[in-house]
Design a protein around this motif. Structure first.
Motif, mmCIF file in Angstrom:
data_model
loop_
_atom_site.group_PDB
_atom_site.id
_atom_site.type_symbol
_atom_site.label_atom_id
_atom_site.label_comp_id
_atom_site.label_asym_id
_atom_site.label_seq_id
_atom_site.Cartn_x
_atom_site.Cartn_y
_atom_site.Cartn_z
ATOM 1 N N ASP A 133 42.252 40.740 30.344
ATOM 2 C CA ASP A 133 41.353 41.879 30.572
ATOM 3 C C ASP A 133 39.903 41.467 30.375
ATOM 4 O OD1 ASP A 133 43.502 43.459 31.127
ATOM 5 O OD2 ASP A 133 43.700 44.249 29.078
ATOM 6 N N ALA A 134 39.670 40.653 29.319
ATOM 7 C CA ALA A 134 38.294 40.198 29.078
ATOM 8 C C ALA A 134 37.810 39.316 30.229
ATOM 9 C CB ALA A 134 38.232 39.432 27.753
ATOM 10 N N GLU A 135 38.727 38.427 30.720
ATOM 11 C CA GLU A 135 38.335 37.560 31.843
ATOM 12 C C GLU A 135 38.025 38.394 33.083
ATOM 13 O OE1 GLU A 135 41.480 34.845 32.358
ATOM 14 O OE2 GLU A 135 40.976 33.593 30.605
ATOM 15 N N ARG A 136 38.863 39.404 33.338
ATOM 16 C CA ARG A 136 38.602 40.247 34.513
ATOM 17 C C ARG A 136 37.261 40.949 34.383
ATOM 18 N NH1 ARG A 136 44.115 41.673 33.601
ATOM 19 N NH2 ARG A 136 45.520 40.663 35.097
ATOM 20 N N ARG A 137 36.980 41.435 33.154
ATOM 21 C CA ARG A 137 35.685 42.088 32.972
ATOM 22 C C ARG A 137 34.543 41.098 33.197
ATOM 23 N NH1 ARG A 137 38.618 44.488 28.726
ATOM 24 N NH2 ARG A 137 37.765 42.988 27.230
ATOM 25 N N ALA A 138 34.747 39.825 32.692
ATOM 26 C CA ALA A 138 33.705 38.813 32.897
ATOM 27 C C ALA A 138 33.560 38.472 34.379
ATOM 28 C CB ALA A 138 34.041 37.557 32.087
ATOM 29 N N GLU A 139 34.700 38.381 35.097
ATOM 30 C CA GLU A 139 34.634 38.082 36.527
ATOM 31 C C GLU A 139 33.932 39.192 37.297
ATOM 32 O OE1 GLU A 139 38.609 37.440 37.703
ATOM 33 O OE2 GLU A 139 38.769 35.425 36.801
ATOM 34 N N ALA A 146 26.544 37.747 41.085
ATOM 35 C CA ALA A 146 26.466 36.948 42.311
ATOM 36 C C ALA A 146 26.029 37.797 43.491
ATOM 37 C CB ALA A 146 27.828 36.309 42.594
ATOM 38 N N THR A 147 26.507 39.043 43.525
ATOM 39 C CA THR A 147 26.098 39.932 44.618
ATOM 40 C C THR A 147 24.596 40.175 44.581
ATOM 41 O OG1 THR A 147 28.266 40.991 44.545
ATOM 42 C CG2 THR A 147 26.494 42.185 45.639
ATOM 43 N N LEU A 148 24.103 40.423 43.378
ATOM 44 C CA LEU A 148 22.656 40.626 43.243
ATOM 45 C C LEU A 148 21.888 39.368 43.639
ATOM 46 C CD1 LEU A 148 22.615 42.599 39.856
ATOM 47 C CD2 LEU A 148 22.371 43.534 42.173
ATOM 48 N N GLN A 149 22.437 38.193 43.216
ATOM 49 C CA GLN A 149 21.773 36.935 43.556
ATOM 50 C C GLN A 149 21.789 36.701 45.065
ATOM 51 O OE1 GLN A 149 20.193 35.010 41.417
ATOM 52 N NE2 GLN A 149 19.576 33.548 43.006
#
Length: 456
Positions: A133-139, A146-149
């Protein structure tokens, strides 16, 4: 009669029924607890009510009469045995119960361990789920970043594309300006090229004139070479005439010898018979020797004349020379001739390759080359005689033909090698350093010796 039994008999009917029913129920319960099969009578009594017991007692009559002392002892002993059996069975039941309890405790402990392991796995699964769950939140956060970048990159790319388009327009204008300048330069270069072409045409005309002059000079040299060839042919013809004159002289000498021999024979006929016979034999021997010598001289001079004729007709090439190898049938008797020709070939190789100035790694050995020259001087005089007599050493026609063919080829090769050696010495000229000077001097002396002997 015991006191207990006396007391039972002294009880009234109701109290007896109550006590009997209670005792039967306790007996059945005890038997079931001990794992024993209770007696059917006891089970039936335990199921009956107090009224049923009273009625049963009234129907069956008075109680059993009292037993005797012996019977009571027997009954007591029986009861004791039954009690001991019941005690033993109870002890075994207790041991079985303890074993079952131990087994149950072991199973309980194993179940506790399994439950603990299951709890650990559950906790691990829960921790893994929490980590995922933490990894999904980090992703998701990284994707948003990345979208903003990407949006920022798109905006920057658009700005850069606009700047590049402006720069490209500027470069196009500069390229058009350079194209105009280049066109002017090409016009200038074209004019210079035309001038260069004219200069090249002039140089070509000069080269053609030079080539024509060189062709004329080459034709002049060719005519001079033809004149030298004609002179050489005349020399060969003169040599042939000299050879024919020598042959005629030998023939005249032969006739003279024959006439002298005939005169001697005629003069000897007037002597005694013994002297006549001896003189006749001596004359015959002298005639045979003279004829043989004359025939050899005639054959040698005729062969020399034929050789001169072949050389005059250029039948023996000096530029591309083949050294003959004697056939198997005659090689055993042509060893000295083959050795002399091979030695001449080695001398020619030293002169043309080692001393000729070419790029050769072969360095001539002075003593070895001088030994080769001395060997040719010693063996060359025997070459014509060996070649002339080679075919006479065989009786078989095939061997005679092979010997004759090899004699002609070997003689041509011998003289051709001598000419090549002579030409090589002439080309080399005079040398002053060692070992070139000693080798050239030795070869020159060898050629002079062979000329003096009439072999070259």
């Amino acid at each position: 009669m015991t006191t207990t039994r006396q007391h039972i008999e002294d009880l009234d009917v109701d109290r007896w029924a109550t006590l009997t029913r209670r005792a039967a129920a306790d007996a059945v319960a005890t038997a079931e607890r001990l794992g024993m099969q209770p007696r059917p009578e006891t089970v039936a009594l335990a199921r009956m009510t107090e009224r049923d017991l009273v009625e049963h007692r009234e129907r069956t009559g008075s109680p059993v009469p009292r037993r005797s002392l012996a019977m009571q002892v027997v009954e007591a002993d029986h009861l004791r045995s039954a009690a001991e059996e019941h005690a033993r069975i109870a002890q075994q039941g207790r041991l079985d119960a303890e074993a079952a309890a131990s087994l149950a405790r072991a199973e309980a402990e194993e179940s506790a361990r399994v439950a603990a392991a299951a709890g650990e796995r559950v906790r691990a699964v829960e921790a893994d789920a929490a980590r995922q769950d933490a990894e999904r939140r980090a992703e998701r956060a990284a994707d948003q970043k990345a979208t903003l970048q990407a949006r920022a990159d798109v905006d920057r790319s658009r700005a850069e594309a606009a700047a590049e388009a402006a720069a490209a327009d500027e470069r196009v204008r500069a390229a058009e300006q350079r194209a105009v300048e280049r066109s002017a330069e090409r016009t200038t270069e074209r004019a210079a090229g035309e001038q260069t072409v004219q200069l090249l045409h002039a140089e070509i005309e000069m080269a053609r004139a030079d080539a024509a002059a060189e062709v004329a000079a080459a034709e002049e040299r060719a005519r001079a070479a033809e004149a030298r060839a004609a002179e050489r042919s005349a020399e060969r013809a003169a040599e042939r005439a000299t050879a024919e004159e020598a042959v005629q002289q030998v023939r005249r000498e032969l006739e003279k010898v024959r006439a002298d021999a005939a005169a001697e024979v005629a003069a000897a006929r007037g002597q005694a018979a013994a002297d006549v016979a001896a003189a006749h034999e001596a004359a015959a021997a002298e005639i045979a020797a003279a004829q043989k010598a004359a025939a050899a001289d005639v054959a040698r001079w005729e062969g020399h004349a034929l050789d001169m004729e072949r050389w005059a007709r250029a039948e023996v090439a000096t530029h591309l020379l083949t050294i003959p190898i004697p056939p198997f049938e005659v090689r055993s008797r042509a060893g000295s001739v083959e050795s002399t020709i091979d030695t001449l070939y080695q001398i020619d190789h030293v002169l043309e390759v080692a001393l000729g100035g070419g790029k050769s790694s072969f360095v001539p050995d002075r003593d070895f080359t001088l030994n080769l020259i001395l060997k040719v001087q010693e063996q060359a005089e025997e070459v014509p005689r060996d070649l002339a007599a080679l075919s006479t050493r065989y009786a078989d026609e095939a061997q005679v033909a092979a010997a004759a063919g090899y004699a002609v080829a070997a003689g041509d090769a011998f003289r051709a090698l001598l000419q090549r050696v002579d030409a090589a010495v002439t080309r080399l000229g005079t040398r002053f350093r060692s070992p070139d000077a000693e080798i050239i001097e030795g070869v020159t002396a060898m050629l002079a010796d062979l000329r003096a002997k009439g072999l070259y």
